[in-house]
Motif scaffolding. Structure first.
Motif, PDB file in Angstrom:
ATOM      1  N   LEU A  82       0.686  -1.200  -0.102  1.00  0.00           N
ATOM      2  CA  LEU A  82       0.097   0.002  -0.001  1.00  0.00           C
ATOM      3  C   LEU A  82       0.900   1.275  -0.011  1.00  0.00           C
ATOM      4  N   LEU A  83       0.773   2.064  -1.054  1.00  0.00           N
ATOM      5  CA  LEU A  83       1.483   3.329  -1.004  1.00  0.00           C
ATOM      6  C   LEU A  83       0.407   4.472  -1.076  1.00  0.00           C
ATOM      7  N   LEU A  84       0.825   5.538  -0.006  1.00  0.00           N
ATOM      8  CA  LEU A  84       0.068   6.364   0.384  1.00  0.00           C
ATOM      9  C   LEU A  84       0.784   7.703   0.256  1.00  0.00           C
ATOM     10  N   ALA A  85       0.230   8.817  -0.217  1.00  0.00           N
ATOM     11  CA  ALA A  85       0.830   9.937  -0.600  1.00  0.00           C
ATOM     12  C   ALA A  85      -0.336  11.339  -0.496  1.00  0.00           C
ATOM     13  N   ARG A  86       0.457  12.520  -0.460  1.00  0.00           N
ATOM     14  CA  ARG A  86      -0.367  13.674  -0.388  1.00  0.00           C
ATOM     15  C   ARG A  86       0.114  14.341  -1.912  1.00  0.00           C
ATOM     16  N   ARG A  87      -0.483  15.463  -2.230  1.00  0.00           N
ATOM     17  CA  ARG A  87      -0.330  16.320  -3.493  1.00  0.00           C
ATOM     18  C   ARG A  87       1.193  16.243  -3.406  1.00  0.00           C
ATOM     19  N   ARG A  88       1.983  16.902  -2.491  1.00  0.00           N
ATOM     20  CA  ARG A  88       3.198  17.152  -2.595  1.00  0.00           C
ATOM     21  C   ARG A  88       4.198  16.022  -2.864  1.00  0.00           C
ATOM     22  N   THR A  89       3.788  14.934  -2.351  1.00  0.00           N
ATOM     23  CA  THR A  89       4.467  13.423  -2.628  1.00  0.00           C
ATOM     24  C   THR A  89       3.924  12.680  -3.716  1.00  0.00           C
ATOM     25  N   ALA A  90       3.120  13.098  -4.608  1.00  0.00           N
ATOM     26  CA  ALA A  90       2.466  12.414  -5.528  1.00  0.00           C
ATOM     27  C   ALA A  90       3.560  11.819  -6.698  1.00  0.00           C
ATOM     28  N   VAL A  91       4.496  12.558  -7.073  1.00  0.00           N
ATOM     29  CA  VAL A  91       5.709  12.022  -7.742  1.00  0.00           C
ATOM     30  C   VAL A  91       6.516  10.979  -7.258  1.00  0.00           C
ATOM     31  N   PRO A  92       6.821  11.215  -6.071  1.00  0.00           N
ATOM     32  CA  PRO A  92       7.660   9.828  -5.518  1.00  0.00           C
ATOM     33  C   PRO A  92       6.622   8.827  -5.470  1.00  0.00           C
ATOM     34  N   LEU A  93       5.484   8.785  -5.294  1.00  0.00           N
ATOM     35  CA  LEU A  93       4.640   7.577  -5.042  1.00  0.00           C
ATOM     36  C   LEU A  93       4.541   6.991  -6.696  1.00  0.00           C
ATOM     37  N   LEU A  94       4.462   7.649  -7.714  1.00  0.00           N
ATOM     38  CA  LEU A  94       4.503   7.319  -9.005  1.00  0.00           C
ATOM     39  C   LEU A  94       5.867   6.587  -9.158  1.00  0.00           C
ATOM     40  N   LEU A  95       6.766   7.363  -8.925  1.00  0.00           N
ATOM     41  CA  LEU A  95       8.023   6.389  -9.170  1.00  0.00           C
ATOM     42  C   LEU A  95       8.320   5.250  -8.438  1.00  0.00           C
ATOM     43  N   LEU A  96       7.821   5.355  -7.066  1.00  0.00           N
ATOM     44  CA  LEU A  96       8.121   3.874  -6.454  1.00  0.00           C
ATOM     45  C   LEU A  96       7.059   2.774  -7.030  1.00  0.00           C
ATOM     46  N   ALA A  97       5.738   2.991  -7.506  1.00  0.00           N
ATOM     47  CA  ALA A  97       4.856   2.293  -8.023  1.00  0.00           C
ATOM     48  C   ALA A  97       5.419   1.763  -9.423  1.00  0.00           C
ATOM     49  N   GLY A  98       5.873   2.701 -10.190  1.00  0.00           N
ATOM     50  CA  GLY A  98       6.609   2.318 -11.435  1.00  0.00           C
ATOM     51  C   GLY A  98       7.714   1.268 -11.291  1.00  0.00           C
ATOM     52  N   CYS A  99       8.692   1.651 -10.491  1.00  0.00           N
ATOM     53  CA  CYS A  99       9.843   0.817 -10.178  1.00  0.00           C
ATOM     54  C   CYS A  99       9.273  -0.708  -9.723  1.00  0.00           C
ATOM     55  N   ALA A 100       8.323  -0.556  -8.714  1.00  0.00           N
ATOM     56  CA  ALA A 100       7.774  -1.939  -8.195  1.00  0.00           C
ATOM     57  C   ALA A 100       7.255  -2.767  -9.412  1.00  0.00           C
ATOM     58  N   ALA A 101       6.320  -1.973 -10.208  1.00  0.00           N
ATOM     59  CA  ALA A 101       5.839  -2.561 -11.222  1.00  0.00           C
ATOM     60  C   ALA A 101       6.820  -3.224 -12.353  1.00  0.00           C
ATOM     61  N   GLY A 102       7.853  -2.478 -12.467  1.00  0.00           N
ATOM     62  CA  GLY A 102       8.971  -3.066 -13.547  1.00  0.00           C
ATOM     63  C   GLY A 102       9.691  -4.158 -12.930  1.00  0.00           C
ATOM     64  N   ARG A 103       9.974  -4.292 -11.507  1.00  0.00           N
ATOM     65  CA  ARG A 103      10.790  -5.345 -11.192  1.00  0.00           C
ATOM     66  C   ARG A 103       9.804  -6.551 -11.065  1.00  0.00           C
ATOM     67  N   ARG A 104       8.424  -6.376 -10.993  1.00  0.00           N
ATOM     68  CA  ARG A 104       7.607  -7.440 -10.939  1.00  0.00           C
ATOM     69  C   ARG A 104       7.510  -8.077 -12.387  1.00  0.00           C
ATOM     70  N   TRP A 105       7.414  -7.249 -13.293  1.00  0.00           N
ATOM     71  CA  TRP A 105       7.415  -7.670 -14.879  1.00  0.00           C
ATOM     72  C   TRP A 105       8.474  -8.646 -15.148  1.00  0.00           C
ATOM     73  N   ALA A 106       9.826  -8.088 -14.610  1.00  0.00           N
ATOM     74  CA  ALA A 106      11.000  -8.647 -15.051  1.00  0.00           C
ATOM     75  C   ALA A 106      11.170 -10.056 -14.444  1.00  0.00           C
ATOM     76  N   ALA A 107      10.589 -10.136 -13.131  1.00  0.00           N
ATOM     77  CA  ALA A 107      10.598 -11.366 -12.357  1.00  0.00           C
ATOM     78  C   ALA A 107       9.605 -12.534 -12.963  1.00  0.00           C
ATOM     79  N   ASP A 108       8.585 -11.798 -13.416  1.00  0.00           N
ATOM     80  CA  ASP A 108       7.569 -12.651 -14.307  1.00  0.00           C
ATOM     81  C   ASP A 108       8.217 -13.183 -15.424  1.00  0.00           C
ATOM     82  N   ARG A 109       8.916 -12.386 -16.195  1.00  0.00           N
ATOM     83  CA  ARG A 109       9.488 -12.718 -17.263  1.00  0.00           C
ATOM     84  C   ARG A 109      10.561 -13.837 -17.225  1.00  0.00           C
ATOM     85  N   LEU A 110      11.326 -13.655 -16.237  1.00  0.00           N
ATOM     86  CA  LEU A 110      12.629 -14.725 -15.877  1.00  0.00           C
ATOM     87  C   LEU A 110      11.937 -15.869 -15.369  1.00  0.00           C
ATOM     88  N   ARG A 111      10.737 -15.974 -14.913  1.00  0.00           N
ATOM     89  CA  ARG A 111       9.977 -17.094 -14.655  1.00  0.00           C
ATOM     90  C   ARG A 111       9.610 -18.037 -15.772  1.00  0.00           C
TER      91      ARG A 111
END
Length: 369
Positions: free
Chosen positions: A330-359
């Motif tokens: 669960l990622l929670l932010a306010r308007r000031r921290t919305a960009v870091p939230l998007l970066l964290l979510a994007g990095c997490a999704a990318g790592r999951r995609w790579a792990a799924d491809r390796l499997r």
């Protein structure tokens, strides 16, 4: 002095103050039906002593008429992005906040608002959150950017005696399981639940067996480090005293040949760490069956709902037809921290995609070509 009917919110940043919360925290923990052993004060405070970074503690405390009714055990992570995450780190299978069920209607909004103030300067990143966790109530009320991602998969069985678990298996697999159980009986392996006073020595034996068991087979490096042993020594004895943990030794001809650490809460119990003498493997003893029989007996006798096999999809777990329970991030932010939230979510999704491809062996073969 707090006026009757008022709420008080504070943020604990001091190590000593956090340690002194043990009594209040234990009372709150017992009033939160969805809490797991990883939210006990013994586990969290011991983890902080071994792993915490000075100056980074952020434990949100909500009191009603002076009584602690909600808490969020957080810490600030130093790095390129401003993040507040749960105490317990990678060695903790479930994270959550605590909310007194009797005060939930009032406490959850107050806790959510307090977290919202902290989220103005840092993204709140809660890992390994169960579907029924109290943190899900905070997520539902959150006003601001938020994102939910899948996290680790935990395998779970119903809390039932071993005979019932065997009965859930296909006939051929059930027959093999009964054969393994009969072999354990013939070997005369005896179970000994370790009293609290003997826990330190039992944990040393367990960690030694764990190291020997996984020698040359890729042991988790953290399990061999002194800080991990120190954390277990500090946390587990008090958890045994309060009924939140159980250490069991398995003896054959008087010798300890295996040991298991089970963590327990009203919701579930789960085998956290075990060690087994390599001679059991050489003798074709199924250690997983030995441990599961012990765990099934404890969980069914205590009236718990689930027997958790905790994180991971190891092949030995799948033999018992467990149900997957996917933890959430669960990622929670306010308007000031919305960009870091998007970066964290994007990095997490990318790592999951790579792990799924390796499997995906087909995709890996194409990549190699």
């Amino acid at each position: 002095m707090t006026r009757p009917g008022t709420w008080e919110v504070t943020v604990c940043r001091d190590d000593g103050e956090f340690g002194r919360l043990a009594g209040e925290w234990a009372a709150l923990y017992r009033q939160c039906a969805t809490a797991t052993p990883f939210q006990s004060h013994s586990w969290l405070h011991s983890w902080w002593v071994s792993y915490g970074t000075p100056g980074c503690l952020r434990v949100v405390l909500v009191r009603r008429d002076g009584r602690l009714v909600a808490a969020a055990p957080l810490r600030r992570v130093r790095g390129p992005l401003p993040v507040l995450t749960h105490l317990g780190g990678a060695i903790t299978d479930y994270s959550d906040v605590l909310v007194d069920d009797a005060h939930a209607d009032g406490a959850v909004p107050v806790l959510t608002a307090a977290l919202g103030r902290l989220a103005r300067t840092a993204v709140i990143d809660l890992r390994e959150v169960r579907a029924e966790a109290a943190a899900q109530r905070v997520y539902a009320l959150w006003r601001g950017p938020r994102h939910r991602l899948p996290d680790s998969v935990c395998m779970e069985l119903p809390a039932a005696p071993i005979d019932e678990l065997v009965g859930r298996l296909p006939s051929s697999r059930a027959q093999r399981a009964r054969s393994k159980l009969r072999k354990l009986d013939r070997l005369g392996i005896e179970e000994h639940v370790v009293p609290a006073a003997e826990v330190p020595g039992a944990l040393r034996r367990l960690l030694d067996l764990h190291q020997r068991q996984w020698a040359d087979r890729g042991v988790t490096p953290e399990h061999l480090r002194p800080r991990f042993a120190e954390h277990l020594q500090r946390a587990v004895r008090s958890m045994v005293e309060s009924g939140d943990a159980m250490v069991t030794e398995f003896r054959m001809a008087g010798d300890v040949v295996a040991a298991d650490l089970t963590l327990m809460s009203p919701l579930l119990s789960g085998g956290y760490l075990y060690g087994a003498d390599p001679l059991l493997r050489d003798s074709k003893v199924d250690v997983a069956t030995l441990l599961l029989r012990n765990g099934a007996r404890e969980s069914s006798a205590s009236g718990r709902a689930r027997l958790s096999l905790l994180r991971g999809r190891e092949p030995y777990k799948s033999h018992w037809r467990p149900e997957p329970a996917v933890n959430q991030r669960l990622l929670l932010a306010r308007r000031r921290t919305a960009v870091p939230l998007l970066l964290l979510a994007g990095c997490a999704a990318g790592r999951r995609w790579a792990a799924d491809r390796l499997r995906d062996r087909t995709w890996v073969r194409r990549l190699r070509k």
